[in-house]
Design a protein around this motif. Sequence first.
Motif, mmCIF file in Angstrom:
data_model
loop_
_atom_site.group_PDB
_atom_site.id
_atom_site.type_symbol
_atom_site.label_atom_id
_atom_site.label_comp_id
_atom_site.label_asym_id
_atom_site.label_seq_id
_atom_site.Cartn_x
_atom_site.Cartn_y
_atom_site.Cartn_z
ATOM 1 N N ARG A 1 0.800 -1.236 0.000
ATOM 2 C CA ARG A 1 0.000 0.000 0.000
ATOM 3 C C ARG A 1 0.828 1.278 0.000
ATOM 4 O O ARG A 1 0.658 2.143 -0.859
ATOM 5 C CB ARG A 1 -0.927 -0.003 1.217
ATOM 6 N N HIS A 2 1.716 1.431 0.976
ATOM 7 C CA HIS A 2 2.417 2.702 1.120
ATOM 8 C C HIS A 2 3.535 2.891 0.092
ATOM 9 O O HIS A 2 4.118 3.984 0.022
ATOM 10 C CB HIS A 2 2.983 2.843 2.540
ATOM 11 N N ALA A 3 3.825 1.858 -0.683
ATOM 12 C CA ALA A 3 4.807 2.004 -1.753
ATOM 13 C C ALA A 3 4.157 2.407 -3.071
ATOM 14 O O ALA A 3 4.833 2.867 -3.988
ATOM 15 C CB ALA A 3 5.563 0.685 -1.946
ATOM 16 N N ARG A 4 2.845 2.259 -3.149
ATOM 17 C CA ARG A 4 2.152 2.485 -4.419
ATOM 18 C C ARG A 4 1.932 3.965 -4.688
ATOM 19 O O ARG A 4 1.711 4.770 -3.782
ATOM 20 C CB ARG A 4 0.802 1.753 -4.422
ATOM 21 N N PHE A 5 1.962 4.305 -5.974
ATOM 22 C CA PHE A 5 1.729 5.689 -6.373
ATOM 23 C C PHE A 5 0.295 6.120 -6.061
ATOM 24 O O PHE A 5 0.040 7.301 -5.827
ATOM 25 C CB PHE A 5 2.014 5.870 -7.865
ATOM 26 N N SER A 6 -0.619 5.161 -6.037
ATOM 27 C CA SER A 6 -2.012 5.497 -5.718
ATOM 28 C C SER A 6 -2.139 6.054 -4.309
ATOM 29 O O SER A 6 -3.024 6.866 -4.030
ATOM 30 C CB SER A 6 -2.903 4.258 -5.880
ATOM 31 N N ASP A 7 -1.233 5.640 -3.392
ATOM 32 C CA ASP A 7 -1.259 6.133 -2.024
ATOM 33 C C ASP A 7 -0.662 7.533 -1.913
ATOM 34 O O ASP A 7 -0.750 8.180 -0.882
ATOM 35 C CB ASP A 7 -0.485 5.178 -1.105
ATOM 36 N N MET A 8 -0.044 7.989 -3.021
ATOM 37 C CA MET A 8 0.583 9.312 -3.048
ATOM 38 C C MET A 8 -0.224 10.303 -3.885
ATOM 39 O O MET A 8 0.195 11.439 -4.075
ATOM 40 C CB MET A 8 2.000 9.188 -3.611
ATOM 41 N N GLY B 1 2.472 7.261 6.267
ATOM 42 C CA GLY B 1 2.742 7.198 4.836
ATOM 43 C C GLY B 1 3.365 8.495 4.381
ATOM 44 O O GLY B 1 3.752 9.343 5.183
ATOM 45 N N HIS B 2 3.490 8.658 3.065
ATOM 46 C CA HIS B 2 4.073 9.881 2.533
ATOM 47 C C HIS B 2 3.212 11.095 2.886
ATOM 48 O O HIS B 2 1.984 11.016 2.894
ATOM 49 C CB HIS B 2 4.207 9.787 1.009
ATOM 50 N N ASN B 3 3.868 12.192 3.170
ATOM 51 C CA ASN B 3 3.174 13.442 3.436
ATOM 52 C C ASN B 3 2.257 13.777 2.258
ATOM 53 O O ASN B 3 2.646 13.690 1.096
ATOM 54 C CB ASN B 3 4.207 14.558 3.639
ATOM 55 N N THR B 4 1.016 14.159 2.564
ATOM 56 C CA THR B 4 0.005 14.380 1.526
ATOM 57 C C THR B 4 0.447 15.411 0.485
ATOM 58 O O THR B 4 0.247 15.216 -0.714
ATOM 59 C CB THR B 4 -1.320 14.846 2.160
ATOM 60 N N LEU B 5 1.030 16.512 0.948
ATOM 61 C CA LEU B 5 1.438 17.571 0.025
ATOM 62 C C LEU B 5 2.788 17.259 -0.629
ATOM 63 O O LEU B 5 2.962 17.457 -1.828
ATOM 64 C CB LEU B 5 1.495 18.913 0.766
ATOM 65 N N ALA B 6 3.725 16.756 0.162
ATOM 66 C CA ALA B 6 5.042 16.438 -0.389
ATOM 67 C C ALA B 6 4.973 15.326 -1.416
ATOM 68 O O ALA B 6 5.810 15.254 -2.326
ATOM 69 C CB ALA B 6 5.996 16.050 0.737
ATOM 70 N N SER B 7 3.979 14.444 -1.315
ATOM 71 C CA SER B 7 3.872 13.331 -2.261
ATOM 72 C C SER B 7 3.707 13.830 -3.690
ATOM 73 O O SER B 7 4.154 13.171 -4.633
ATOM 74 C CB SER B 7 2.696 12.423 -1.881
ATOM 75 N N GLY B 8 3.077 14.990 -3.879
ATOM 76 C CA GLY B 8 2.966 15.553 -5.222
ATOM 77 C C GLY B 8 4.331 15.885 -5.792
ATOM 78 O O GLY B 8 4.596 15.658 -6.986
ATOM 79 N N VAL B 9 5.208 16.414 -4.938
ATOM 80 C CA VAL B 9 6.576 16.719 -5.371
ATOM 81 C C VAL B 9 7.325 15.433 -5.680
ATOM 82 O O VAL B 9 8.070 15.348 -6.665
ATOM 83 C CB VAL B 9 7.312 17.529 -4.286
ATOM 84 N N TYR B 10 7.131 14.399 -4.856
ATOM 85 C CA TYR B 10 7.818 13.132 -5.080
ATOM 86 C C TYR B 10 7.416 12.519 -6.430
ATOM 87 O O TYR B 10 8.262 12.000 -7.165
ATOM 88 C CB TYR B 10 7.514 12.144 -3.956
ATOM 89 N N LEU B 11 6.134 12.573 -6.737
ATOM 90 C CA LEU B 11 5.677 12.043 -8.023
ATOM 91 C C LEU B 11 6.315 12.807 -9.178
ATOM 92 O O LEU B 11 6.709 12.208 -10.190
ATOM 93 C CB LEU B 11 4.149 12.126 -8.104
ATOM 94 N N LEU B 12 6.421 14.126 -9.035
ATOM 95 C CA LEU B 12 7.067 14.927 -10.070
ATOM 96 C C LEU B 12 8.534 14.552 -10.204
ATOM 97 O O LEU B 12 9.064 14.458 -11.317
ATOM 98 C CB LEU B 12 6.924 16.416 -9.736
#
Length: 209
Positions: free
Chosen positions: A76-83, A105-116
């Motif tokens: 779950r927490h490794a998946r992009f869907s969780d970010m 899990g990943h920070n809700t706002l920071a996860s957008g940066v991680y995906l980028l």
Amino acid sequence: METFSYRRQKVYDPVLRIIHAWNGLSILFLMATVWLSELFGQGVGEKTLWQMHIYLGYALVVGVVARLTWGIAGPRHARFSDMWHPAAWWNAVRHLNLQAAPRFGHNTLASGVYLLVYLLLAVMAVTGLGLAAVEHSMGPFNVWFGDMAWLKEVFEEPHEAIYNLLIAFVLVHIAALVWHERHDRTPLAQAMVSGYQYQLDSTKGDEHA
């Protein structure tokens, strides 16, 4: 002396942590070869460093492919869907509020940066393989682009731009970890070593694991 009570949860699996370390070290060593190459003039030292840069680039390609795969097939927490939190991102922009609600899990706002960043790493991997073929006749793209010297600028400009963005990301990422650890009084950096995340309880008491 004031003490705090924490809750903890195992969030990051071993595979994710290994991939994270692999990619992080690959990026740092890639940057180091660029910095060191600037200390050498044209010669054996510079050529050796660029050869190392290419092989480290291969290592990063492996790591990026592994992360993309684990982002789809992992827990779950490794998946992009969780970010993926577009509503939270929009609310943060609309209300100019960068304070994310606590969650495991990943920070809700920071996860957008991680995906980028993952997207930029994928582009960097492709352009890097292109440069390896055009400039050094190496790599899997050499069969197609090895004799197309005119493609150098096509690959080089985005590659260098992403390189500069990644330097900025690494510095901001480390600074944010330090700031959050002090501001939120929770150990964050260790999560990618132990796999555990901690959250500060609203009630005070003895710290427990």
